[in-house]
Design a protein around this motif. Structure first.
Motif, short mmCIF file in Angstrom:
data_model
loop_
_atom_site.label_atom_id
_atom_site.label_comp_id
_atom_site.label_asym_id
_atom_site.label_seq_id
_atom_site.Cartn_x
_atom_site.Cartn_y
_atom_site.Cartn_z
N ILE A 58 1.58 11.20 -4.75
CA ILE A 58 0.69 10.18 -5.31
C ILE A 58 1.41 8.83 -5.43
CG2 ILE A 58 -0.55 9.50 -7.41
CD1 ILE A 58 -1.19 12.53 -7.76
N ILE A 59 2.66 8.88 -5.90
CA ILE A 59 3.41 7.64 -6.06
C ILE A 59 3.67 6.97 -4.72
CG2 ILE A 59 5.66 6.69 -6.75
CD1 ILE A 59 5.65 8.77 -9.02
N MET A 60 4.07 7.74 -3.73
CA MET A 60 4.33 7.16 -2.41
C MET A 60 3.06 6.54 -1.82
SD MET A 60 7.49 7.34 -1.22
CE MET A 60 7.52 7.63 0.54
N GLY A 61 1.94 7.23 -2.00
CA GLY A 61 0.68 6.68 -1.51
C GLY A 61 0.35 5.37 -2.20
N ARG A 62 0.57 5.33 -3.52
CA ARG A 62 0.30 4.10 -4.27
C ARG A 62 1.25 2.98 -3.84
NH1 ARG A 62 -2.31 2.95 -9.21
NH2 ARG A 62 -2.24 0.70 -9.47
N PHE A 63 2.49 3.32 -3.57
CA PHE A 63 3.46 2.31 -3.13
C PHE A 63 3.03 1.69 -1.79
CE2 PHE A 63 7.60 3.66 -5.52
CZ PHE A 63 6.99 3.32 -6.72
N VAL A 64 2.57 2.53 -0.86
CA VAL A 64 2.13 2.00 0.44
C VAL A 64 0.93 1.07 0.24
CG1 VAL A 64 1.15 2.58 2.69
CG2 VAL A 64 3.03 3.95 1.77
N GLN A 65 0.01 1.47 -0.61
CA GLN A 65 -1.15 0.61 -0.86
C GLN A 65 -0.72 -0.70 -1.52
OE1 GLN A 65 -4.67 2.59 -2.48
NE2 GLN A 65 -3.83 4.55 -1.85
N THR A 66 0.27 -0.64 -2.41
CA THR A 66 0.78 -1.85 -3.05
C THR A 66 1.43 -2.78 -2.03
OG1 THR A 66 1.15 -0.67 -5.13
CG2 THR A 66 2.35 -2.73 -4.82
N LEU A 67 2.19 -2.21 -1.11
CA LEU A 67 2.79 -3.01 -0.04
C LEU A 67 1.70 -3.73 0.76
CD1 LEU A 67 5.42 -0.43 1.25
CD2 LEU A 67 5.97 -2.68 0.31
N ALA A 68 0.66 -3.00 1.11
CA ALA A 68 -0.42 -3.59 1.90
C ALA A 68 -1.14 -4.69 1.12
CB ALA A 68 -1.41 -2.50 2.31
N GLU A 69 -1.37 -4.45 -0.17
CA GLU A 69 -2.04 -5.45 -0.99
C GLU A 69 -1.24 -6.75 -1.05
OE1 GLU A 69 -4.02 -2.15 -4.03
OE2 GLU A 69 -2.46 -3.52 -4.73
N GLU A 70 0.03 -6.64 -1.33
CA GLU A 70 0.85 -7.83 -1.52
C GLU A 70 1.15 -8.55 -0.21
OE1 GLU A 70 1.41 -9.14 -4.37
OE2 GLU A 70 0.47 -7.46 -5.44
N LEU A 71 1.19 -7.81 0.89
CA LEU A 71 1.44 -8.42 2.20
C LEU A 71 0.15 -8.82 2.91
CD1 LEU A 71 4.26 -6.01 3.37
CD2 LEU A 71 4.53 -8.46 2.94
N ASP A 72 -0.98 -8.52 2.27
CA ASP A 72 -2.30 -8.81 2.84
C ASP A 72 -2.48 -8.13 4.20
OD1 ASP A 72 -4.83 -9.91 2.76
OD2 ASP A 72 -4.24 -11.80 3.70
N VAL A 73 -2.15 -6.83 4.22
CA VAL A 73 -2.28 -6.01 5.43
C VAL A 73 -3.46 -5.06 5.25
CG1 VAL A 73 -1.18 -4.22 6.83
CG2 VAL A 73 0.17 -6.15 5.99
N ARG A 74 -4.34 -5.00 6.22
CA ARG A 74 -5.48 -4.07 6.16
C ARG A 74 -4.99 -2.65 6.43
NH1 ARG A 74 -8.92 -4.65 10.39
NH2 ARG A 74 -10.61 -3.59 9.28
N ILE A 75 -5.42 -1.71 5.59
CA ILE A 75 -5.09 -0.30 5.81
C ILE A 75 -6.31 0.57 5.55
CG2 ILE A 75 -2.66 -0.57 5.19
CD1 ILE A 75 -3.32 0.80 2.51
#
Length: 211
Positions: A58-75
């Motif tokens: 769960i934490i790793m998934g949330r981290f990836v989503q956080t990376l995408a949010e802050e870098l403005d990357v669509r996932i």
């Protein structure tokens, strides 16, 4: 058919000499129950994940989503969706994401005989299963697999038919992803939302440094 049961933290059973038809039948029977299957060329792994495994997942998934949010990357996060290469391999990753190929699979049923595999897969490997999982993902053609074993994070990039370990992520090449380990090490002692907040602040700081 041979079987071997491994000890906790996860309950795992390995079976060999299993047909693709048997794997498909088990998938249908298990349904949405908290049991994971991994099939590769006649070898079947059945997992019942532990709380520790699920926490890191769960934490790793949330981290990836956080990376995408802050870098403005669509996932497109697809969690533990089952992916199959008929008669060869099938797997339910711990977490997976479409990034570069998001437009090719948005709002459709994915068929790997026609569609690309996930761009990024995340595996929690606290029982040293990584080599088996990498063979499965090689069969599926997944470009990038992150594996965390409770101590170390590995970035594996698919190059020339095999995985090569490196330090740069294909999905997030501008950030030192391996430094994520420092946050994962605090996962069992730090409040979940505080951990996510600290990770987000680190990501923002890294972005500012790169500007």
């Amino acid at each position: 058919m041979t079987a071997q049961t491994l000890a906790p933290p996860e309950q795992i059973v390995h079976l060999s000499g299993i047909s693709w038809q048997t794997y498909e039948t088990l998938l249908a029977e298990i349904g949405d129950r908290q049991i994971r299957l991994r099939y590769n060329r006649g070898n079947l792994e059945i997992r019942l994940p532990s709380p520790q495994h699920e926490r890191f997942k769960i934490i790793m998934g949330r981290f990836v989503q956080t990376l995408a949010e802050e870098l403005d990357v669509r996932i497109e996060p697809l969690g533990s969706t089952t992916f199959k290469r008929p008669e060869l391999s099938g797997v339910e990753p711990d977490e997976c994401f479409y990034i570069q190929n998001i437009s090719a699979v948005k709002r459709k049923k994915i068929d790997l005989t026609q569609d690309p595999p996930p761009d990024l897969v995340v595996e929690i490997d606290i029982t040293s299963r990584s080599e088996n999982s990498l063979q499965v993902y090689a069969d599926l053609g997944v470009p990038e697999v992150w594996i965390y074993n409770g101590r170390r994070l590995r970035i594996n990039r698919f190059e020339n038919g095999e995985y090569v370990e490196g330090e740069i992520s294909l999905a997030f090449p501008s950030l030192p992803i391996l430094e994520m380990v420092g946050f994962l090490e605090q996962a069992e002692t730090m409040d979940y939302l505080e951990l996510v907040k600290a990770f987000r602040n680190w990501v923002k700081g890294q972005i500012q440094q790169n500007q």
